[in-house]
Motif scaffolding. Structure first.
Motif, short mmCIF file in Angstrom:
data_model
loop_
_atom_site.label_atom_id
_atom_site.label_comp_id
_atom_site.label_asym_id
_atom_site.label_seq_id
_atom_site.Cartn_x
_atom_site.Cartn_y
_atom_site.Cartn_z
N CYS A 86 0.83 -1.19 0.00
CA CYS A 86 0.00 0.00 0.00
C CYS A 86 0.87 1.25 0.00
O CYS A 86 1.93 1.29 0.62
N LYS A 127 -2.87 7.41 -0.35
CA LYS A 127 -3.84 7.56 -1.43
C LYS A 127 -3.48 8.71 -2.37
O LYS A 127 -3.89 8.72 -3.54
N THR A 138 1.07 5.25 -9.01
CA THR A 138 -0.20 4.59 -9.30
C THR A 138 -0.04 3.12 -9.62
O THR A 138 -1.03 2.40 -9.72
N GLN A 177 -8.80 -0.53 4.96
CA GLN A 177 -8.22 0.73 4.50
C GLN A 177 -8.33 0.86 2.99
O GLN A 177 -8.55 1.95 2.46
N VAL A 178 -8.19 -0.25 2.28
CA VAL A 178 -8.31 -0.24 0.82
C VAL A 178 -9.75 0.07 0.42
O VAL A 178 -10.01 0.95 -0.42
N GLN A 179 -10.69 -0.65 1.02
CA GLN A 179 -12.10 -0.44 0.67
C GLN A 179 -12.60 0.94 1.10
O GLN A 179 -13.52 1.48 0.49
N ASP A 210 -10.83 3.56 0.88
CA ASP A 210 -10.10 4.54 0.07
C ASP A 210 -9.13 5.38 0.90
O ASP A 210 -8.83 6.53 0.57
N ARG A 228 -3.80 3.42 -1.27
CA ARG A 228 -3.86 2.88 -2.63
C ARG A 228 -3.07 1.57 -2.68
O ARG A 228 -1.89 1.55 -2.36
#
Length: 330
Positions: free
Chosen positions: A133, A136, A141, A217-219, A221, A224
């Motif tokens: 990760c 964000k 990217t 944390q990913v869901q 947002d 990243r």
């Protein structure tokens, strides 16, 4: 149901139970009192989350209270020692993970306790890959972009992890070794969730977090994800490529959660626990719950198969951990 009278009776009987032959004590298990389930990390980490999910389902089946105790001191070694030296009566168990049962063998010199001979496998729960990760708002990217920037100036980057030698650390060290950027600064935290907090705040460039705790944390947002260190994509994180798909061939690294016990714990107790835990973990409800947390539920294993799994993992990962140069004093 365990009431005050039951607990009082258990307390009064405990000193005398230790005088009984092991076979007799095994026959009375688990009536003598609560079971300690030791977790070799602080609250909120992967093993702690899984332990509490399991306890919720196991207590009613076992008919006994299970107390979860967290002790992440010295990369989990103190907790491992605690269970290794405990009375082998079925009342002290360990949530055995790759960090405690594999990595620490390579990490500590000297090793405070012979982990391989003092602990035995009881049951398999799940396997948990790492998710790479970045913040964000990071300019990175994809893995290729991050790798290019890191290689241009490794010392300008820093990554966080749980304690030294844990899977979150070793996965990061292995990644940097693979891309040839070992000058990146490593910042170990007492608990891996603390590293995630600093990543979200932008104080770190990347972390490898267990999928089971990273998924929220990913869901949400908050971070990243660039890749997951599993051989195939995880259904719960289907949009996240594997590290191989992201550009790093053969990069697979994961922790796992098992139940371990002192080596001389009677076979009948180990077999009973194994049957109960396997039935719980392999049930549709529990399998769905664990897979929804982006973990993998492998087929059930016998206690002997869990021990064989430990041996296989040690053969694979002890040289890798030693190759990173990570060390701790016992």
């Amino acid at each position: 149901m365990i009431n005050r009278r039951t607990l009082l009776g258990s307390a009064l009987a405990a000193p005398f139970l230790s005088l009984l032959p092991r076979q007799a004590r095994a026959a009375q298990w688990p009536a003598a009192g609560p079971i300690r389930l030791v977790v070799a990390q602080g609250g909120g980490g992967n093993a702690d989350v899984v332990a509490r999910i399991l306890v919720e389902a196991l207590e009613p089946v076992l008919g006994q209270r299970i107390v979860v105790e967290n002790n992440g001191t010295a990369s989990g070694m103190r907790a491992t020692e605690d269970v290794s030296k405990a009375e082998p009566d079925g009342y002290t168990l360990l949530v055995g993970t790759s960090s405690q049962l594999v990595h620490n063998i390579a990490l500590f010199d000297p090793l405070p306790v012979d982990i391989e001979s003092t602990l035995r496998g009881v049951a398999m729960i799940n396997e948990v890959p790492m998710v790479m990760c970045v913040p964000k708002d990071s300019p990175d990217t994809d893995l290729a972009g991050l790798t290019e920037r890191v290689l241009a100036d490794p010392a300008a980057f820093q990554y966080g992890s749980g304690p030294t030698g844990t899977t979150t650390h070793i996965t990061g060290a292995l990644f940097l070794q693979r891309i040839g950027a070992e000058d990146v600064v490593h910042i170990p935290y007492p608990r891996s969730p603390e590293a995630m907090v600093d990543l979200i705040a932008g104080r770190l460039n990347f972390v490898f977090d267990p999928s089971l705790t990273a998924i929220g944390q990913v869901q949400g947002d908050a971070v990243r994800p660039l890749g997951v260190s599993a051989p195939v994509r995880l259904p719960a994180l289907a949009e996240v490529p594997t590290m191989e798909e992201a550009g790093l061939p053969g990069f697979v690294s994961q922790t796992w959660n098992t139940i371990s016990a002192p080596a001389d714990t009677p076979q009948e107790i180990v077999d009973t626990l194994n049957t109960m835990i396997n039935e719980i973990v392999q049930s549709d409800e529990m399998r769905t719950r664990l897979e929804d947390l982006a973990s993998i539920v492998p087929p059930a294993k016998t206690p002997a198969e869990v021990d064989a799994y430990y041996a296989e993992q040690r053969e694979t990962w002890i040289p890798v951990v030693r190759g990173t140069g990570a060390r701790r004093e016992g």
